[in-house]
Design a protein around this motif. Structure first.
Motif, PDB file in Angstrom:
ATOM      1  N   UNK A  63      45.493  54.033  36.451  1.00  0.00           N
ATOM      2  CA  UNK A  63      46.043  54.598  37.678  1.00  0.00           C
ATOM      3  C   UNK A  63      47.186  55.524  37.287  1.00  0.00           C
ATOM      4  N   UNK A  64      47.139  56.756  37.775  1.00  0.00           N
ATOM      5  CA  UNK A  64      48.148  57.770  37.455  1.00  0.00           C
ATOM      6  C   UNK A  64      48.321  57.925  35.942  1.00  0.00           C
ATOM      7  N   UNK A  65      47.193  57.953  35.236  1.00  0.00           N
ATOM      8  CA  UNK A  65      47.165  58.112  33.772  1.00  0.00           C
ATOM      9  C   UNK A  65      47.879  56.988  33.026  1.00  0.00           C
ATOM     10  N   UNK A  66      48.034  55.842  33.655  1.00  0.00           N
ATOM     11  CA  UNK A  66      48.591  54.653  33.010  1.00  0.00           C
ATOM     12  C   UNK A  66      47.505  53.597  32.912  1.00  0.00           C
ATOM     13  N   UNK A  67      47.430  52.930  31.766  1.00  0.00           N
ATOM     14  CA  UNK A  67      46.425  51.891  31.554  1.00  0.00           C
ATOM     15  C   UNK A  67      47.028  50.523  31.833  1.00  0.00           C
ATOM     16  N   UNK A  68      46.257  49.689  32.518  1.00  0.00           N
ATOM     17  CA  UNK A  68      46.674  48.340  32.881  1.00  0.00           C
ATOM     18  C   UNK A  68      45.563  47.351  32.562  1.00  0.00           C
ATOM     19  N   UNK A  69      45.931  46.108  32.398  1.00  0.00           N
ATOM     20  CA  UNK A  69      45.018  44.978  32.460  1.00  0.00           C
ATOM     21  C   UNK A  69      45.238  44.396  33.843  1.00  0.00           C
ATOM     22  N   UNK A  70      44.169  44.267  34.645  1.00  0.00           N
ATOM     23  CA  UNK A  70      44.332  43.872  36.039  1.00  0.00           C
ATOM     24  C   UNK A  70      43.374  42.761  36.428  1.00  0.00           C
ATOM     25  N   UNK A  71      43.748  42.074  37.500  1.00  0.00           N
ATOM     26  CA  UNK A  71      42.848  41.168  38.201  1.00  0.00           C
ATOM     27  C   UNK A  71      42.425  41.880  39.476  1.00  0.00           C
ATOM     28  N   UNK A  72      41.140  41.749  39.821  1.00  0.00           N
ATOM     29  CA  UNK A  72      40.639  42.307  41.071  1.00  0.00           C
ATOM     30  C   UNK A  72      40.217  41.160  41.959  1.00  0.00           C
ATOM     31  N   UNK A  73      40.355  41.363  43.265  1.00  0.00           N
ATOM     32  CA  UNK A  73      39.980  40.313  44.196  1.00  0.00           C
ATOM     33  C   UNK A  73      39.917  40.822  45.612  1.00  0.00           C
ATOM     34  N   UNK A  74      39.746  39.889  46.535  1.00  0.00           N
ATOM     35  CA  UNK A  74      39.655  40.245  47.934  1.00  0.00           C
ATOM     36  C   UNK A  74      40.132  39.124  48.837  1.00  0.00           C
ATOM     37  N   UNK A  75      40.435  39.505  50.075  1.00  0.00           N
ATOM     38  CA  UNK A  75      40.951  38.568  51.072  1.00  0.00           C
ATOM     39  C   UNK A  75      40.343  38.917  52.422  1.00  0.00           C
ATOM     40  N   UNK A  76      40.016  37.897  53.202  1.00  0.00           N
ATOM     41  CA  UNK A  76      39.574  38.075  54.584  1.00  0.00           C
ATOM     42  C   UNK A  76      40.572  37.375  55.483  1.00  0.00           C
ATOM     43  N   UNK A  77      40.984  38.069  56.539  1.00  0.00           N
ATOM     44  CA  UNK A  77      41.921  37.466  57.490  1.00  0.00           C
ATOM     45  C   UNK A  77      41.503  37.834  58.906  1.00  0.00           C
ATOM     46  N   UNK A  78      42.043  37.100  59.873  1.00  0.00           N
ATOM     47  CA  UNK A  78      41.884  37.420  61.285  1.00  0.00           C
ATOM     48  C   UNK A  78      43.241  37.867  61.813  1.00  0.00           C
ATOM     49  N   UNK A  79      43.257  39.035  62.429  1.00  0.00           N
ATOM     50  CA  UNK A  79      44.488  39.560  63.020  1.00  0.00           C
ATOM     51  C   UNK A  79      44.109  40.357  64.252  1.00  0.00           C
ATOM     52  N   UNK A  80      44.866  40.182  65.293  1.00  0.00           N
ATOM     53  CA  UNK A  80      44.619  40.893  66.553  1.00  0.00           C
ATOM     54  C   UNK A  80      43.194  40.681  67.059  1.00  0.00           C
ATOM     55  N   UNK A  81      42.672  39.479  66.874  1.00  0.00           N
ATOM     56  CA  UNK A  81      41.361  39.129  67.398  1.00  0.00           C
ATOM     57  C   UNK A  81      40.178  39.689  66.633  1.00  0.00           C
ATOM     58  N   UNK A  82      40.395  40.257  65.452  1.00  0.00           N
ATOM     59  CA  UNK A  82      39.262  40.767  64.687  1.00  0.00           C
ATOM     60  C   UNK A  82      39.414  40.423  63.209  1.00  0.00           C
ATOM     61  N   UNK A  83      38.283  40.465  62.522  1.00  0.00           N
ATOM     62  CA  UNK A  83      38.263  40.155  61.092  1.00  0.00           C
ATOM     63  C   UNK A  83      38.609  41.408  60.295  1.00  0.00           C
ATOM     64  N   UNK A  84      39.456  41.236  59.305  1.00  0.00           N
ATOM     65  CA  UNK A  84      39.836  42.326  58.411  1.00  0.00           C
ATOM     66  C   UNK A  84      39.604  41.887  56.970  1.00  0.00           C
ATOM     67  N   UNK A  85      39.059  42.794  56.177  1.00  0.00           N
ATOM     68  CA  UNK A  85      38.816  42.503  54.768  1.00  0.00           C
ATOM     69  C   UNK A  85      39.612  43.468  53.904  1.00  0.00           C
TER      70      UNK A  85
END
Length: 105
Positions: A63-85
């Motif tokens: 990212x921005x010409x910088x190298x990283x070791x990263x973890x990737x993941x995801x989250x699902x939540x409910x907010x304002x009566x709808x599902x958001x991912x």
């Protein structure tokens, strides 16, 4: 072979291995579970978390010409009566969230 000597050697080996693991854990970055908990804490401020996941093995990421070791993941939540991912990318050495993207259904 004397059983006492064998058990003493096994106990000493176990203790040395455990101490080494603790020292490595102290100097290493946060665990994937800890990173996921931090991301969940940031995202749940605006809604209830219903699901989450993380890839346990760090990946290379640029990212921005910088190298990283990263973890990737995801989250699902409910907010304002709808599902958001959301999907996230977090630095494996510090746990810092580098990217948080909301996915459209």
């Amino acid at each position: 072979m004397n059983w006492k000597t064998l058990l003493l050697g096994a106990a000493a080996g176990f203790a040395a291995g455990y101490a080494a693991k603790q020292k490595i854990d102290e100097t290493g970055g946060p665990s994937p579970e800890r990173v996921l908990e931090n991301v969940k804490a940031a995202v749940k401020k605006d809604g209830k978390i219903y699901g989450s996941w993380i890839v346990m093995k760090p990946e290379n990421y640029e990212k921005f010409n910088l190298d990283y070791q990263v973890y990737k993941g995801g989250i699902t939540r409910h907010a304002n009566g709808k599902r958001e991912q959301f999907e996230f990318v977090a630095d494996a050495s510090t746990g810092t969230i580098l990217e948080l993207t909301q996915k459209n259904d």
